[in-house]
Design a protein around this motif. Structure first.
Motif, PDB file in Angstrom:
ATOM      1  N   THR A 241     -13.952   5.462  51.731  1.00 34.61           N
ATOM      2  CA  THR A 241     -12.751   5.750  52.526  1.00 34.61           C
ATOM      3  C   THR A 241     -11.599   4.850  52.099  1.00 34.61           C
ATOM      4  OG1 THR A 241     -13.348   4.153  54.248  1.00 34.61           O
ATOM      5  CG2 THR A 241     -14.160   6.419  54.502  1.00 34.61           C
ATOM      6  N   ALA A 242     -11.928   3.830  51.302  1.00 36.05           N
ATOM      7  CA  ALA A 242     -10.905   2.909  50.808  1.00 36.05           C
ATOM      8  C   ALA A 242     -11.336   2.382  49.449  1.00 36.05           C
ATOM      9  CB  ALA A 242     -10.692   1.753  51.783  1.00 36.05           C
ATOM     10  N   VAL A 243     -10.350   2.005  48.632  1.00 35.60           N
ATOM     11  CA  VAL A 243     -10.640   1.512  47.279  1.00 35.60           C
ATOM     12  C   VAL A 243      -9.775   0.293  46.984  1.00 35.60           C
ATOM     13  CG1 VAL A 243     -10.437   2.007  44.815  1.00 35.60           C
ATOM     14  CG2 VAL A 243     -11.367   3.738  46.351  1.00 35.60           C
ATOM     15  N   PHE A 244     -10.434  -0.736  46.458  1.00 33.18           N
ATOM     16  CA  PHE A 244      -9.723  -1.896  45.931  1.00 33.18           C
ATOM     17  C   PHE A 244      -9.710  -1.778  44.416  1.00 33.18           C
ATOM     18  CE2 PHE A 244     -10.595  -6.299  44.147  1.00 33.18           C
ATOM     19  CZ  PHE A 244      -9.258  -6.620  44.001  1.00 33.18           C
ATOM     20  N   ALA A 245      -8.517  -1.664  43.835  1.00 29.62           N
ATOM     21  CA  ALA A 245      -8.375  -1.613  42.383  1.00 29.62           C
ATOM     22  C   ALA A 245      -7.950  -2.989  41.903  1.00 29.62           C
ATOM     23  CB  ALA A 245      -7.343  -0.565  41.977  1.00 29.62           C
ATOM     24  N   GLN A 246      -8.629  -3.509  40.888  1.00 29.13           N
ATOM     25  CA  GLN A 246      -8.365  -4.869  40.423  1.00 29.13           C
ATOM     26  C   GLN A 246      -7.028  -5.030  39.703  1.00 29.13           C
ATOM     27  OE1 GLN A 246     -11.520  -6.619  38.165  1.00 29.13           O
ATOM     28  NE2 GLN A 246     -12.999  -6.482  39.821  1.00 29.13           N
ATOM     29  N   SER A 247      -6.304  -3.953  39.492  1.00 30.18           N
ATOM     30  CA  SER A 247      -4.945  -4.045  38.951  1.00 30.18           C
ATOM     31  C   SER A 247      -4.130  -2.889  39.501  1.00 30.18           C
ATOM     32  CB  SER A 247      -4.948  -3.998  37.417  1.00 30.18           C
ATOM     33  OG  SER A 247      -5.150  -2.681  36.945  1.00 30.18           O
TER      34      SER A 247
END
Length: 339
Positions: A241-247
């Motif tokens: 439901t959520a995404v952390f993208a490292q850039s």
């Protein structure tokens, strides 16, 4: 018309000797004034006299810069800001782009930079043998990536803490199924993906969320890679439901994939990036901001200071501030979706 040091001094409202000390990295000038003088010199297009400086110092008046990906936003921004500082102080830049294992091996085997530069700014993380090779040059060394290492002045940020702030924001919004788009550290020995991944895992552990390896996808730190990684995550039986993208570049690719799948951001999926890319505000991306250009300027300034005072010490670590920037790509999870 040629711009003189007197012109810079007049525009900055200081003496010519203060301008000289500031641009050469000498002590006796406040950091605020040093930055102001550097900006004025760059705006006026001032360049110190190479012939006079070279005769007086016996130096090559050239700084070597080693880059893994000259076309990537982060490295390009650091290079551009550092070059302006070097140029204002009368130094040229000798650039080596080592974007492949072959180019990297050839460079460290032959060391074509030897006796051609007065200092080296390395934007890649050398292994033990490569570090020994650079130190054998017997010139000041600096970097803006990785942690502290003997013989190097390091200017950087706390990647782990930054990732923690991004993922904690998603947890506080109520998300439990949080994906991560990252990039591989090999073959360039890059620690950033590892540090940001650890921050992600630490927050999940603190929140009592069991990590799911299927929620991690490699985006290669590019927009295209971020789009591919997001597409992989959406193909899961239970997508995040959520995404952390490292850039931010990978986050922008994720946004493109979500739009292509006709999913709404943040109503259907929340996205957080890292870097505060120059286009992040345009797309309304929630992110962790790091002062990329400032890191390049500070690394360049410290290198010049080391050249002026070689006995001042060979190693120093400077941690630049980061901050969480809330924009429009995050929200609590949709009540109709599985968490």
């Amino acid at each position: 018309m040629t711009v003189s040091i007197t012109d810079v001094a007049r525009a900055a409202g200081v003496s010519a000797s203060t301008v000289s000390r500031a641009l050469r990295g000498r002590p006796g000038v406040s950091e605020e004034m040093r930055a102001r003088i550097g900006e004025v010199a760059a705006e006026l297009g001032y360049t110190a006299s190479r012939s006079a400086s070279s005769l007086a110092s016996g130096r090559t008046l050239t700084i070597g810069v080693v880059v893994p990906y000259v076309g990537r936003w982060f490295f390009g921004t650091v290079l551009d800001s550092a070059e302006k500082v070097f140029s204002a102080a009368g130094y040229d830049v000798l650039l080596y782009n080592l974007g492949s294992p072959e180019a990297r091996k050839r460079f460290f085997t032959k060391l074509p930079i030897r006796k051609r530069v007065d200092a080296v700014l390395s934007l890649l993380i050398p292994d033990q043998e490569e570090t020994a090779a650079l130190r054998s040059l017997d010139v000041p060394l600096a970097t803006t990536v990785g942690g502290a290492r003997p013989g190097f002045t390091v200017v950087g940020i706390d990647d782990r803490s930054g990732a923690e702030s991004a993922v904690r924001h998603l947890v506080n919004l109520g998300h439990r199924r949080i994906g991560m788009i990252s990039g591989a550290s090999e073959p360039l020995h890059w620690t950033t993906p590892l540090d940001r991944r650890q921050g992600y895992l630490d927050v999940l552990a603190d929140a009592g969320i069991e990590p799911d390896p299927t929620l991690e996808a490699d985006g290669g730190y590019t927009v295209e890679g971020g789009e591919r990684a997001m597409t992989e995550l959406l193909a899961l039986r239970h997508p995040p439901t959520a995404v952390f993208a490292q850039s931010d570049e990978m986050a922008m690719g994720a946004l493109r994939a979500l739009r292509r799948h006709r999913l709404r951001v943040p109503e259907d999926v929340s996205v957080v990036g890292f870097d505060d890319h120059e286009l992040s505000e345009v797309v309304g991306l929630t992110t962790v901001a790091q002062p990329v250009a400032a890191q390049g300027r500070e690394a360049a300034r410290l290198l010049l200071a080391r050249l002026e005072e070689p006995d001042a010490g060979s190693s120093r670590s400077v941690e630049m501030p980061i901050r969480f920037v809330l924009r429009e790509t995050t929200a609590p999870p949709h009540t109709g979706r599985r968490r």
